[in-house]
Design a protein around this motif. Structure first.
Motif: not given
Length: 66
Positions: A49-66
């Motif tokens: 769950a910790g790994i998936l939360a980190f990957v999800g946060a990085v994906a959300a930031i990338a989606w907001l930037i791009l």
């Protein structure tokens, strides 16, 4: 006066003599309780769950930037 104390040797106890050896053994080492099995499952899920939360946060930031 010095001759009176010359024959007395002072022995200091070593650290091993001061330390207490404590060994805690489980009452029944062969039987895993329900709590032990549940704890191992919870540890496994929380690790992922910790790994998936980190990957999800990085994906959300990338989606907001791009």
């Amino acid at each position: 006066m010095a001759e009176d104390f010359a024959g007395i040797a002072v022995v200091q106890p070593s650290l091993m003599d001061k330390a207490e050896a404590r060994r805690e053994f489980p009452v029944r080492a062969d039987a895993a309780t329900f709590a032990d099995r549940a704890e191992s499952g919870i540890q496994f899920v929380s690790r992922w769950a910790g790994i998936l939360a980190f990957v999800g946060a990085v994906a959300a930031i990338a989606w907001l930037i791009l």
